[in-house]
Design an enzyme around this catalytic site. Structure first.
Site, PDB file in Angstrom:
ATOM      1  N   ALA A  56      22.513 -17.336  54.891  1.00 47.49           N
ATOM      2  CA  ALA A  56      22.424 -17.913  53.555  1.00 47.49           C
ATOM      3  C   ALA A  56      22.582 -16.827  52.503  1.00 47.49           C
ATOM      4  CB  ALA A  56      21.087 -18.626  53.388  1.00 47.49           C
ATOM      5  N   THR A  84      19.571  -9.318  52.639  1.00 50.09           N
ATOM      6  CA  THR A  84      18.253  -8.860  53.073  1.00 50.09           C
ATOM      7  C   THR A  84      17.218  -9.059  51.984  1.00 50.09           C
ATOM      8  OG1 THR A  84      19.127  -7.233  54.641  1.00 50.09           O
ATOM      9  CG2 THR A  84      16.924  -6.823  53.767  1.00 50.09           C
ATOM     10  N   HIS A 104      -1.095  -4.429  21.241  1.00 52.05           N
ATOM     11  CA  HIS A 104      -2.453  -4.100  21.697  1.00 52.05           C
ATOM     12  C   HIS A 104      -3.205  -5.404  21.993  1.00 52.05           C
ATOM     13  CE1 HIS A 104      -6.286  -1.982  21.907  1.00 52.05           C
ATOM     14  NE2 HIS A 104      -6.797  -2.953  21.139  1.00 52.05           N
TER      15      HIS A 104
END
Length: 454
Positions: free
Chosen positions: A38, A42, A433
């Site tokens: 498919a 990997t 922040h």
């Protein structure tokens, strides 16, 4: 079956190959891509994606199992994991991505042929498909066959001796796991199984885990492995495995399963690359800055061309090759390719390490996450952000970080180097922040002698 002809033939539908195929189709090139499995290679099928799914599951389980020992006031009642069910979930993700890639290839009007390809000559390839043999003649051919795990002769894959492929499909958590190889693949998977409850032992032949990185980056990893109860045996060589015992030159290790992760080799022999008599660099195919091999009309991308063996490098090369075949003036000229180890904590490497710079030519600055408010709120203050910049003009030439979740900073790091940012550029950029990204800005400020929070 009838023969096929095309402008561009791509052998291998991994990250490099399928991206090449999609871009080629977008450019109007008559393209065929061949692979026996498919689409996704990997990385998608048995590598990057499945391993990150396992790592996520292991993290979630470990948090539940040890929540009551922390300071957050959370209690739990003996959580358990059904690894077989986890694997089904992982396989579902892989299937969704397979289908997505297949759909994109089809949308680009590229033809996908399922089968095993082998060169006949520089223009012709034979493909063994489930329906019989097919010959494909192409004006241009891209070798994108990727890589495979290296097998040790005294630890052949099979039974209880696993490659990463088998380790990511286990139906249950082994009581004990020996990992031969202290690189990023072994540490990622080994750490995940340690969090799931396995007694994990890492066997590394060199004097350090992740030997390509400096000790400052790997020390937080070593500390975390110790916290998880992982035994690390350095300067140790595995010798054999029998009856649940791994033999090494430093003694025996009891192990229900053995995971061998000592590197990867390029898949070139499987497709008959040797018969083409291409110029090679050891086992890898030598290419120029357009990924052209020594034979006209033959290109190579991804793992078959050597380090760094990274999916995103292959993708970028694949896109470039498609454009080159289409007649565009392009070349491979990347200043920095980010590399990420999905260990605990994670490591990001972009550009040059301090050791790779000439002495007294660079400014090197670190900002620890122990001084970062966001890191404190996650209970994980280990790690830092480090910047390497040229003294003469403050151009940033390297950025490294180690810490929980720092993989998500890799794009900002690589972009800074690709765009030629200086220390002043990064220091003057307002960072949100509270976020760990503030460590990036703070490292730049510190290099300029303007540190605010340390």
């Amino acid at each position: 079956m009838s023969d096929l002809e095309c402008k561009l033939l791509i052998i291998g539908a991994g990250p490099g190959g399928y991206v090449c195929a999609i871009r080629a189709g977008q450019l109007g090139l008559d393209t065929i891509i061949v692979d026996p499995q498919a689409p996704g290679g990997t990385c998608l099928n048995v590598g990057c994606i499945p391993s990150k799914a396992l790592i996520h599951a292991a993290d979630e389980f470990h948090k539940m199992a040890y929540a009551s020992r922390g300071p957050l006031g959370i209690s739990n009642d003996n959580p358990s994991i059904d690894l077989a069910k986890t694997v089904v979930w992982k396989d579902g993700i892989v299937k969704r991505l397979n289908d997505g890639v297949s759909g994109l290839i089809k949308k680009a009007k590229t033809k996908l042929v399922v089968g095993e390809a082998r060169f006949i000559d520089g223009k012709n390839v034979s493909v063994r498909t489930p329906d019989g043999e097919r010959n494909i003649r192409a004006q241009n051919i891209v070798i994108a066959t990727g890589s495979a795990p290296v097998e040790l002769p005294f630890l052949p894959f099979g039974g209880d001796i696993l490659s990463s492929t088998e380790a990511l499909s286990l139906g249950s958590v082994p009581d004990s796991l020996a990992v031969v190889g202290g690189g990023y693949i072994g540490l990622e998977i080994g750490t995940a199984f340690a969090k799931l409850g396995s007694k994990v032992t890492i066997i590394e032949a060199t004097e350090a885990i992740l030997p390509q990185y400096d000790q400052a980056l790997t020390k937080p990893i070593s500390n975390r492995l110790a916290e998880l109860g992982v035994q690390v045996m350095l300067e140790t060589k595995a010798e054999g495995f029998q009856n649940g015992v791994l033999t090494t030159d430093q003694g025996e290790v009891v192990a229900e399963k053995v995971l061998v992760t000592v590197g990867r080799r390029p898949r070139t022999s499987e497709v008959g690359v040797k018969d083409l008599m291409l110029t090679m660099d050891d086992d890898f195919i030598r290419v120029n800055d357009c990924c052209q091999t020594s034979m006209k009309g033959i290109y190579a991308i991804g793992d078959v061309t050597g380090e760094p063996m990274l999916a995103h490098r292959a993708m970028a090369q694949g896109e470039m090759v498609a454009e080159h075949v289409a007649g565009h003036k392009v070349a491979w000229d990347k200043r920095c390719i980010p590399a990420v180890c999905f260990t605990d904590p994670e490591i990001v490497i972009c550009g040059l390490l301090p050791s790779e710079v000439k002495p007294n030519t660079a400014l090197v600055s670190e900002f620890p996450f122990a001084a970062n408010g966001r890191a404190m709120t996650t209970e994980r203050e280990d790690g830092f952000v480090r910047i390497v910049a040229r003294k003469e003009d403050h151009a940033v030439i390297g950025i490294q970080a180690v810490g929980v979740g720092v993989s998500e900073l890799s794009a900002a790091f690589s972009l800074a180097i690709e765009m030629g940012a200086t220390l002043e550029d990064i220091a003057a950029t307002v960072h949100a922040h509270p976020t760990q990204s503030e460590g990036f800005q703070e490292a730049a400020l510190r290099a300029l002698g303007k540190a605010l929070h340390i």
